[in-house]
Design an enzyme around this catalytic site. Structure first.
Site, PDB file in Angstrom:
ATOM      1  N   LYS A 104       0.870  -1.175   0.000  1.00  0.00           N
ATOM      2  CA  LYS A 104       0.000   0.000   0.000  1.00  0.00           C
ATOM      3  C   LYS A 104       0.912   1.232   0.000  1.00  0.00           C
ATOM      4  O   LYS A 104       1.420   1.658   1.027  1.00  0.00           O
ATOM      5  CB  LYS A 104      -0.935   0.043   1.220  1.00  0.00           C
ATOM      6  N   SER A 127       5.365   8.365   9.580  1.00  0.00           N
ATOM      7  CA  SER A 127       5.525   9.222  10.766  1.00  0.00           C
ATOM      8  C   SER A 127       5.443   8.383  12.043  1.00  0.00           C
ATOM      9  O   SER A 127       4.858   7.298  12.050  1.00  0.00           O
ATOM     10  CB  SER A 127       4.415  10.278  10.775  1.00  0.00           C
ATOM     11  N   CYS A 141      13.820  11.219   6.075  1.00  0.00           N
ATOM     12  CA  CYS A 141      13.863  10.840   7.488  1.00  0.00           C
ATOM     13  C   CYS A 141      15.299  10.900   7.999  1.00  0.00           C
ATOM     14  O   CYS A 141      15.530  10.841   9.198  1.00  0.00           O
ATOM     15  CB  CYS A 141      13.291   9.454   7.696  1.00  0.00           C
TER      16      CYS A 141
HETATM   17  P1  NAD Z   1       2.493   9.180   7.195  1.00  0.00           P
HETATM   18  O1  NAD Z   1       2.715   8.516   8.486  1.00  0.00           O
HETATM   19  O2  NAD Z   1       1.516  10.291   7.123  1.00  0.00           O
HETATM   20  O3  NAD Z   1       2.006   8.106   6.102  1.00  0.00           O
HETATM   21  C1  NAD Z   1       2.692   6.886   5.929  1.00  0.00           C
HETATM   22  C2  NAD Z   1       1.687   5.825   5.509  1.00  0.00           C
HETATM   23  O4  NAD Z   1       0.703   5.679   6.538  1.00  0.00           O
HETATM   24  C3  NAD Z   1       0.942   6.182   4.234  1.00  0.00           C
HETATM   25  O5  NAD Z   1       0.865   5.051   3.421  1.00  0.00           O
HETATM   26  C4  NAD Z   1      -0.416   6.647   4.732  1.00  0.00           C
HETATM   27  O6  NAD Z   1      -1.462   6.329   3.842  1.00  0.00           O
HETATM   28  C5  NAD Z   1      -0.598   5.882   6.027  1.00  0.00           C
HETATM   29  N1  NAD Z   1      -1.371   6.631   7.015  1.00  0.00           N
HETATM   30  C6  NAD Z   1      -1.392   7.980   7.191  1.00  0.00           C
HETATM   31  N2  NAD Z   1      -2.199   8.302   8.239  1.00  0.00           N
HETATM   32  C7  NAD Z   1      -2.667   7.144   8.730  1.00  0.00           C
HETATM   33  C8  NAD Z   1      -3.525   6.818   9.822  1.00  0.00           C
HETATM   34  N3  NAD Z   1      -4.063   7.742  10.591  1.00  0.00           N
HETATM   35  N4  NAD Z   1      -3.785   5.507  10.051  1.00  0.00           N
HETATM   36  C9  NAD Z   1      -3.262   4.549   9.280  1.00  0.00           C
HETATM   37  N5  NAD Z   1      -2.438   4.805   8.227  1.00  0.00           N
HETATM   38  C10 NAD Z   1      -2.137   6.085   7.959  1.00  0.00           C
HETATM   39  O7  NAD Z   1       3.924   9.635   6.661  1.00  0.00           O
HETATM   40  P2  NAD Z   1       4.262  10.505   5.377  1.00  0.00           P
HETATM   41  O8  NAD Z   1       3.833  11.902   5.613  1.00  0.00           O
HETATM   42  O9  NAD Z   1       3.829   9.817   4.140  1.00  0.00           O
HETATM   43  O10 NAD Z   1       5.868  10.412   5.389  1.00  0.00           O
HETATM   44  C11 NAD Z   1       6.666  11.249   6.158  1.00  0.00           C
HETATM   45  C12 NAD Z   1       7.067  10.593   7.458  1.00  0.00           C
HETATM   46  O11 NAD Z   1       7.713   9.349   7.214  1.00  0.00           O
HETATM   47  C13 NAD Z   1       8.063  11.417   8.244  1.00  0.00           C
HETATM   48  O12 NAD Z   1       7.717  11.386   9.601  1.00  0.00           O
HETATM   49  C14 NAD Z   1       9.382  10.709   8.008  1.00  0.00           C
HETATM   50  O13 NAD Z   1      10.352  10.917   9.010  1.00  0.00           O
HETATM   51  C15 NAD Z   1       8.933   9.292   7.956  1.00  0.00           C
HETATM   52  N6  NAD Z   1       9.892   8.424   7.286  1.00  0.00           N
HETATM   53  C16 NAD Z   1      10.615   7.569   8.066  1.00  0.00           C
HETATM   54  C17 NAD Z   1      11.568   6.752   7.491  1.00  0.00           C
HETATM   55  C18 NAD Z   1      12.381   5.827   8.344  1.00  0.00           C
HETATM   56  O14 NAD Z   1      13.056   4.967   7.809  1.00  0.00           O
HETATM   57  N7  NAD Z   1      12.352   5.951   9.661  1.00  0.00           N
HETATM   58  C19 NAD Z   1      11.773   6.783   6.097  1.00  0.00           C
HETATM   59  C20 NAD Z   1      10.993   7.660   5.335  1.00  0.00           C
HETATM   60  C21 NAD Z   1      10.042   8.482   5.937  1.00  0.00           C
END
Ligand code: NAD
Length: 497
Positions: free
Chosen positions: A181, A234, A289
């Protein structure tokens, strides 16, 4: 953009059981070109029914796929790698179009992803077990690693190619079937790569792609037919996914957000350090990240570093990344993100910060741009220090000593990355030994491990045990059988053989 232009943007299909189709979704999300603000696709916000259909297809494909000799599975990965390389420029443009990062940054995104496919081509070797004959009298011990079943992957917007590729090449090469997804903000690159994987000869149902948001994510975390969930995003959602999927008996690796410090000692080599700071903080418009989001100039060198960064920010060319391949920096992902970042910058002066370079002034008529920003005199209790901004905003602190810097850094809730810039092996060694964080750079601005090593966040940056990619990825997607065999050594003699 008019409402009808949005409605006529193409619908992003799902892949279930080898067939692409447009599901009947109750609602659709917009996929933007962040450089222009135009809607370039409509992504179906799927439901638990889509997940159920994908699980059924993946379960059906599992027996034959997991039984296929690993060398044949790897042969498909070799072909996939070839196709990714053949379609490299196309994937790079697509990645820039839906994410907004520069063409060079998209090249890095796709290239780092291909390296994971190359790693997965070696799964035949990496998933071998161990053996110890005669561990006791007439007793031999052998371990073997077997696939775990249907695996799910949920990915963020900031690396449309690399983060999905952290997961499914390894899972699939290990003999599992997969449901991806991708982020609803960047589903196009993920879909195109899945097409190439099918073209490489993958049987129907081994790879499936569903689209949507929370409903689909929760269905993946709770479906009894799914063995594991890999999540990157996140911290808030990472914790939710970890808790929900674990409580439904799944193996979970869940990577979250970050707040990464770039620590500059007075003896740092100025030019390479400045390049590293600028690349780390403002590359990908700060949406990495592993981005450096806090700069610490130790002792008196802080004044010089403020000057250097401010003057370097003035030469950053921020532009439409589709039409200008020479742009140094692109937009952030969407309007909501832009407003959130601007709101966070606004908190700084109210809480005692000093905006040394103000990216809010670099306005554009179109697209979701925020210019590179440096906030000086930040304190650990300020909002811009505590929260992950995930945009081109660098907060500067001025610790007097390395000890003070380490003490502040070790109170940060996250534990993804941290870097030191120094000419002293002694300072570097102290930093490496004392910092409570999983991925460290010594004179390296973005210490993101390449595919051979696992992506090893700590604390609020990771929930679980085995991290994504590298050897831990292979461990995550396989489970061990330990076989003890006893055969009577007199048997051969008794039969006169
Ligand atoms: P996000 O958490 O908003 O979304 C990530 C995924 O979760 C998406 O597929 C989204 O559809 C889903 N999602 C969003 N809200 C949700 C909810 N309430 N319930 C269930 N699923 C949900 O993250 P983003 O904005 O797409 O990406 C940025 C974040 O990702 C930043 O915090 C960044 O630091 C992090 N990140 C971490 C790494 C790592 O390896 N630690 C790598 C890349 C990005």
């Amino acid at each position: 953009m008019t409402a009808s232009a949005v409605e006529t943007a193409p619908v992003v299909p799902v892949l279930i059981g080898g067939k692409w189709s447009e599901p009947n979704a109750a609602s659709y999300g917009n996929v933007y070109n962040p450089s222009s603000g135009e809607v370039i696709g409509r992504v179906p916000m799927g439901s638990s029914a889509d997940v159920d259909a994908a699980v059924q297809a993946a379960q059906k494909a599992f027996p034959a796929w997991s039984d296929m000799p690993v060398t044949k599975r790897c042969a498909i990965m070799f072909k996939f790698r070839e196709l990714l390389n053949q379609h490299f420029d196309e994937l790079v443009k697509l990645c820039t179009r839906e994410n907004g990062k520069t063409i060079e940054e998209s090249k890095g995104d796709v290239r780092r992803g291909i390296e994971v496919v190359e790693f997965a081509c070696g799964v035949a070797h990496l998933s071998k077990g161990e053996s110890l004959p005669q561990i006791a009298d007439e007793l031999d011990a052998v371990t073997m690693r077997e696939p775990i079943g249907v695996c799910a992957g949920i990915t963020p917007f900031n690396f449309p190619a690399m983060v999905p590729l952290w997961m499914y090449p390894i899972a699939i090469a290990c003999g599992n079937t997969f449901i991806l997804k991708p982020s609803e903000k960047v589903p196009l690159t993920a879909n195109r790569m899945a097409e190439l994987l099918i073209e490489a000869g993958l049987p129907d149902g081994v790879m499936n792609v569903v689209h949507g948001g929370r409903e689909v994510v929760d269905a993946l975390c709770t479906h009894p037919g799914i063995a594991s969930v890999s999540f990157v995003g996140s911290t808030r959602v990472a914790k939710h996914v970890y808790t929900l999927a674990c409580s439904h008996g799944k193996r979970v690796q869940s990577a979250g957000g970050a707040k990464n410090v770039l620590l500059v000692m007075p003896d740092a080599d100025p030019d390479p350090t400045l390049r590293a700071i600028m690349g780390s903080s403002f590359g990908n418009a700060g949406q990495r990240c592993m981005a450096g989001s806090v700069l610490m100039g130790v002792g008196k060198c802080a004044d010089e570093w403020r000057e250097r960064v401010v003057s370097s920010i003035k030469s950053v060319k921020m532009d439409d990344t589709n039409s200008n391949p020479k742009a140094d920096m692109g937009p952030v992902i969407d309007g909501t993100s832009r407003e959130r970042i601007l709101g966070l910058i606004e908190t700084a002066p109210k809480e005692g910060g000093d905006i040394a370079a103000d990216g809010r002034q670099m306005k554009r008529d179109r697209g979701f741009f925020v210019g590179p920003t440096l906030i000086d005199n930040v304190q650990p209790n300020m909002t811009v220090f505590k929260e992950e901004i995930f945009g081109p905003v660098l907060s500067m602190l001025r610790p007097k000593t390395l000890d003070e810097a380490l003490s502040i850094m070790n109170k940060v809730a996250y534990g993804n990355g941290a870097s030191i810039f120094t000419a002293s092996g002694s300072s570097a060694r102290k930093f490496v030994r004392e910092i409570q964080c999983g991925m460290l750079g010594v004179n390296v601005g973005v210490p993101a491990p390449m595919a051979l090593f696992s992506f090893s966040g700590w604390n609020q940056s990771f929930f679980g045990d085995l991290h994504v990619q590298g050897v831990e990825g292979v461990m995550f997607y396989t489970r061990q059988k330990c076989v003890l065999s006893r055969w009577d050594s007199n048997y051969v003699r008794q039969h006169g053989w």
